[in-house]
Design a protein around this motif. Structure first.
Motif, PDB file in Angstrom:
ATOM      1  N   VAL A  10      47.110  39.471  39.213  1.00  0.00           N
ATOM      2  CA  VAL A  10      46.184  38.382  38.883  1.00  0.00           C
ATOM      3  C   VAL A  10      45.009  38.402  39.860  1.00  0.00           C
ATOM      4  O   VAL A  10      43.842  38.235  39.469  1.00  0.00           O
ATOM      5  CB  VAL A  10      46.906  37.024  38.912  1.00  0.00           C
ATOM      6  CG1 VAL A  10      45.921  35.890  38.615  1.00  0.00           C
ATOM      7  CG2 VAL A  10      48.057  37.002  37.914  1.00  0.00           C
ATOM      8  N   MET A  11      45.306  38.617  41.133  1.00  0.00           N
ATOM      9  CA  MET A  11      44.247  38.738  42.133  1.00  0.00           C
ATOM     10  C   MET A  11      43.328  39.914  41.812  1.00  0.00           C
ATOM     11  O   MET A  11      42.101  39.806  41.899  1.00  0.00           O
ATOM     12  CB  MET A  11      44.865  38.912  43.524  1.00  0.00           C
ATOM     13  CG  MET A  11      43.844  39.106  44.631  1.00  0.00           C
ATOM     14  SD  MET A  11      44.594  39.415  46.250  1.00  0.00           S
ATOM     15  CE  MET A  11      45.343  41.040  45.980  1.00  0.00           C
ATOM     16  N   ASP A  12      43.913  41.052  41.418  1.00  0.00           N
ATOM     17  CA  ASP A  12      43.119  42.230  41.086  1.00  0.00           C
ATOM     18  C   ASP A  12      42.202  41.960  39.892  1.00  0.00           C
ATOM     19  O   ASP A  12      41.037  42.369  39.883  1.00  0.00           O
ATOM     20  CB  ASP A  12      44.035  43.419  40.776  1.00  0.00           C
ATOM     21  CG  ASP A  12      44.904  43.804  41.963  1.00  0.00           C
ATOM     22  OD1 ASP A  12      44.474  43.584  43.107  1.00  0.00           O
ATOM     23  OD2 ASP A  12      46.013  44.329  41.742  1.00  0.00           O
ATOM     24  N   ALA A  13      42.729  41.266  38.883  1.00  0.00           N
ATOM     25  CA  ALA A  13      41.934  40.958  37.700  1.00  0.00           C
ATOM     26  C   ALA A  13      40.775  40.023  38.052  1.00  0.00           C
ATOM     27  O   ALA A  13      39.653  40.184  37.537  1.00  0.00           O
ATOM     28  CB  ALA A  13      42.815  40.330  36.622  1.00  0.00           C
ATOM     29  N   LEU A  14      41.014  39.053  38.922  1.00  0.00           N
ATOM     30  CA  LEU A  14      39.944  38.157  39.347  1.00  0.00           C
ATOM     31  C   LEU A  14      38.864  38.917  40.121  1.00  0.00           C
ATOM     32  O   LEU A  14      37.665  38.626  39.984  1.00  0.00           O
ATOM     33  CB  LEU A  14      40.512  37.022  40.201  1.00  0.00           C
ATOM     34  CG  LEU A  14      41.409  36.019  39.461  1.00  0.00           C
ATOM     35  CD1 LEU A  14      42.018  35.031  40.462  1.00  0.00           C
ATOM     36  CD2 LEU A  14      40.624  35.269  38.390  1.00  0.00           C
ATOM     37  N   ALA A  15      39.293  39.900  40.933  1.00  0.00           N
ATOM     38  CA  ALA A  15      38.322  40.731  41.652  1.00  0.00           C
ATOM     39  C   ALA A  15      37.466  41.517  40.673  1.00  0.00           C
ATOM     40  O   ALA A  15      36.235  41.621  40.841  1.00  0.00           O
ATOM     41  CB  ALA A  15      39.058  41.689  42.600  1.00  0.00           C
TER      42      ALA A  15
END
Length: 290
Positions: A10-15
């Motif tokens: 989820v963090m990667d997708a937000l980045a």
């Protein structure tokens, strides 16, 4: 471990979302991700253990660990700018294979043939999810491979440092070390002319700050879960469960970017999940008989 591997994509997708909007460069996102992790975890360390707890028992190794994940984050967030989330993570997933090999060679952990089989089968599943095409992605496709090697060393250090420092302290120092190293990289890039991926600027508005704050929370909590897992179980046991990250990455990628996996990728994901579930079943059987 499963909770951590579900949260972190989820963090990667937000980045990726922030880089797609053009508001922030990968280097900036990496810096804020670690700076916010530091700001979130430092007060918790003081709350739990007082001011003396801010000094880890192995400060230099913990700072080095933070620097490693800082470089890994720079590589990975830059790759995410150009590649789909699931594709980037699939290429990255040579990491559990590297990690298991290092755990056997350096930590002298016993790795039986069933664990090796689960690792190899999961790796085959990762290759089915995406056939890394350097013709399609060019040199950018090497960045997740570099991230994989760095993260294998990072996770190996989790096992060693977790014997003397708590997961919360380790994440507090990693946030400081990661933001320090990435900050130096951004400063040097600015002094020599800068690039679009390592430009220095503040987020444009409250919306970007909100996303960065969510990323900082996920980074803090998700990595604490992973560090705790490495305190409780051998590296070679936990490695296959990291493949679940590909599945969660594909789901998040579809929800945010309408990237639906092809049928062959779904087959690969099924193989990845099956290898992790087999290993879990095997370890539970061994636990019942021990």
């Amino acid at each position: 471990m499963l909770m951590g591997t579900i949260l972190l994509p989820v963090m990667d997708a937000l980045a990726k979302y922030l880089t797609n909007t053009g508001e922030l460069a990968p280097g900036q996102i990496s810096f804020y991700r670690f700076a916010l992790q530091f700001l979130f975890t430092a007060p918790l360390v003081v709350l739990v253990g007082g001011i003396p707890a801010l000094r880890p028992k192995r400060p230099w190794l913990n700072l080095f660990r933070g620097g490693i994940i800082g470089v890994a984050s720079l590589c990975f967030f830059t790759a995410l700018k150009y590649m789909p989330v699931a594709d980037t993570i699939a290429i990255f997933f040579v990491e559990p294979f590297i990690l298991t090999a290092l755990s056997a060679l350096i930590l002298r952990e016993k790795v039986g043939w069933r664990r090796w089989a689960a690792i190899v089968i999961g790796f085959v599943g990762a290759l089915i999810v995406i056939n890394p095409s350097f013709a399609r992605f060019g040199g950018v496709a090497l960045l997740p491979l570099g991230t994989a090697a760095l993260m294998a060393v990072y996770l190996l250090m989790n096992r060693a440092l977790g014997r003397v420092d708590t997961p919360l302290v380790m994440q507090y120092v990693a946030g400081f070390g990661g933001s320090l190293l990435v900050g130096v990289v951004l400063l040097l890039a600015t002094l020599v002319g800068g690039t679009e991926n390592f430009a220095m600027s503040l987020p444009g508005g409250s919306f970007e700050w909100s996303i960065l704050l969510v990323m900082g929370c996920i980074a803090s909590f998700g990595h604490v879960l992973v560090v705790k897992a490495f305190q409780l179980a051998p590296v070679s046991l936990l490695a296959p469960f990291q493949y679940v990250e590909i599945v969660s990455a594909a789901i998040v990628g579809y929800l945010l970017f309408d990237d639906f996996p092809e049928p062959s990728k779904l087959v690969g994901m099924a193989i990845i999940v099956a290898s992790g579930l087999f290993l879990l079943w095997r370890e539970r059987r061994l636990g019942l008989h021990s």
